[in-house]
Motif scaffolding. Structure first.
Motif, mmCIF file in Angstrom:
data_model
loop_
_atom_site.group_PDB
_atom_site.id
_atom_site.type_symbol
_atom_site.label_atom_id
_atom_site.label_comp_id
_atom_site.label_asym_id
_atom_site.label_seq_id
_atom_site.Cartn_x
_atom_site.Cartn_y
_atom_site.Cartn_z
ATOM 1 N N ASP A 49 0.823 -1.219 0.000
ATOM 2 C CA ASP A 49 0.000 0.000 0.000
ATOM 3 C C ASP A 49 0.850 1.259 0.000
ATOM 4 O O ASP A 49 0.430 2.287 -0.524
ATOM 5 C CB ASP A 49 -0.920 0.022 1.215
ATOM 6 N N LEU A 50 2.027 1.198 0.591
ATOM 7 C CA LEU A 50 2.901 2.384 0.578
ATOM 8 C C LEU A 50 3.346 2.720 -0.838
ATOM 9 O O LEU A 50 3.413 3.887 -1.218
ATOM 10 C CB LEU A 50 4.106 2.166 1.486
ATOM 11 N N ARG A 51 3.627 1.694 -1.625
ATOM 12 C CA ARG A 51 3.996 1.946 -3.027
ATOM 13 C C ARG A 51 2.810 2.502 -3.795
ATOM 14 O O ARG A 51 2.960 3.398 -4.620
ATOM 15 C CB ARG A 51 4.507 0.660 -3.672
ATOM 16 N N VAL A 52 1.623 1.986 -3.527
ATOM 17 C CA VAL A 52 0.412 2.484 -4.194
ATOM 18 C C VAL A 52 0.164 3.935 -3.807
ATOM 19 O O VAL A 52 -0.180 4.767 -4.652
ATOM 20 C CB VAL A 52 -0.797 1.586 -3.833
ATOM 21 N N LEU A 53 0.354 4.259 -2.517
ATOM 22 C CA LEU A 53 0.168 5.635 -2.060
ATOM 23 C C LEU A 53 1.164 6.576 -2.724
ATOM 24 O O LEU A 53 0.804 7.669 -3.168
ATOM 25 C CB LEU A 53 0.305 5.706 -0.543
ATOM 26 N N ARG A 54 2.425 6.156 -2.815
ATOM 27 C CA ARG A 54 3.438 7.000 -3.471
ATOM 28 C C ARG A 54 3.085 7.253 -4.921
ATOM 29 O O ARG A 54 3.200 8.374 -5.414
ATOM 30 C CB ARG A 54 4.811 6.339 -3.373
ATOM 31 N N SER A 55 2.653 6.217 -5.634
ATOM 32 C CA SER A 55 2.338 6.421 -7.057
ATOM 33 C C SER A 55 1.084 7.273 -7.224
ATOM 34 O O SER A 55 1.014 8.089 -8.146
ATOM 35 C CB SER A 55 2.186 5.073 -7.761
ATOM 36 N N ALA A 56 0.094 7.127 -6.348
ATOM 37 C CA ALA A 56 -1.099 7.970 -6.445
ATOM 38 C C ALA A 56 -0.759 9.427 -6.156
ATOM 39 O O ALA A 56 -1.248 10.337 -6.840
ATOM 40 C CB ALA A 56 -2.168 7.478 -5.463
ATOM 41 N N TYR A 57 0.083 9.650 -5.164
ATOM 42 C CA TYR A 57 0.483 11.021 -4.848
ATOM 43 C C TYR A 57 1.321 11.620 -5.974
ATOM 44 O O TYR A 57 1.170 12.791 -6.319
ATOM 45 C CB TYR A 57 1.244 11.033 -3.524
ATOM 46 N N ARG A 58 2.180 10.805 -6.562
ATOM 47 C CA ARG A 58 2.990 11.277 -7.690
ATOM 48 C C ARG A 58 2.096 11.655 -8.862
ATOM 49 O O ARG A 58 2.297 12.685 -9.496
ATOM 50 C CB ARG A 58 3.974 10.177 -8.089
ATOM 51 N N TRP A 59 1.075 10.852 -9.166
ATOM 52 C CA TRP A 59 0.151 11.138 -10.257
ATOM 53 C C TRP A 59 -0.609 12.424 -9.967
ATOM 54 O O TRP A 59 -0.816 13.250 -10.857
ATOM 55 C CB TRP A 59 -0.813 9.962 -10.414
#
Length: 144
Positions: A49-59
């Motif tokens: 989930d941390l990787r998913v959160l980072r990619s969502a925030y980056r997007w």
């Protein structure tokens, strides 16, 4: 008597001999740790989930930044390479360049609105889920 590993001394004492366990220079065997219950969830540091959160925030950052900077870059390119278009009038006395410059403020507001909308829709639910999972993990660790 100590054990000599060289080939000239082929006798090796048995590993489980009780007389060798009592020598003070021999290290003590560490006690076996108590049985732990297996974790149902992986630890938070290993969670995807941390990787998913980072990619969502980056997007989210890219969308908002490209909205505001993209429009401003378009305005600069038109000012540099299309001066006749920028000086043409839209209505009586209002040049196109001034109209496009005034539109920059609403475009910036649009970028802010997009940032907040993508935060509410994509980033905040993931962050809330991670926060709840971390609280549960901390509660489980505190109960042990």
């Amino acid at each position: 008597m100590s054990f000599d590993p060289s080939p000239s001394y082929p006798y090796r004492p048995p590993e489980s001999s009780p007389s060798y366990d009592t020598y003070p220079w021999q290290p003590q065997q560490p006690p076996e740790p108590p049985e732990r219950r297996p974790q149902r969830h992986t630890a938070l540091g290993h969670h995807s989930d941390l990787r998913v959160l980072r990619s969502a925030y980056r997007w989210q950052r890219r969308v908002a930044t490209l909205t505001a900077l993209g429009y401003f870059t378009l305005f600069l390119i038109l000012s540099a390479f299309a001066p006749s278009f920028m000086t043409s009038t839209v209505t009586d006395g209002l040049p196109t360049g001034l109209l496009l410059a005034l539109i920059q403020v609403p475009v910036t507001w649009l970028a802010i609105a997009l940032y907040e909308q993508t935060a509410r829709r994509r980033v905040d639910p993931i962050a809330d889920r991670i926060r709840k999972q971390a609280a549960l993990d901390a509660k489980r660790e505190g109960a042990r």
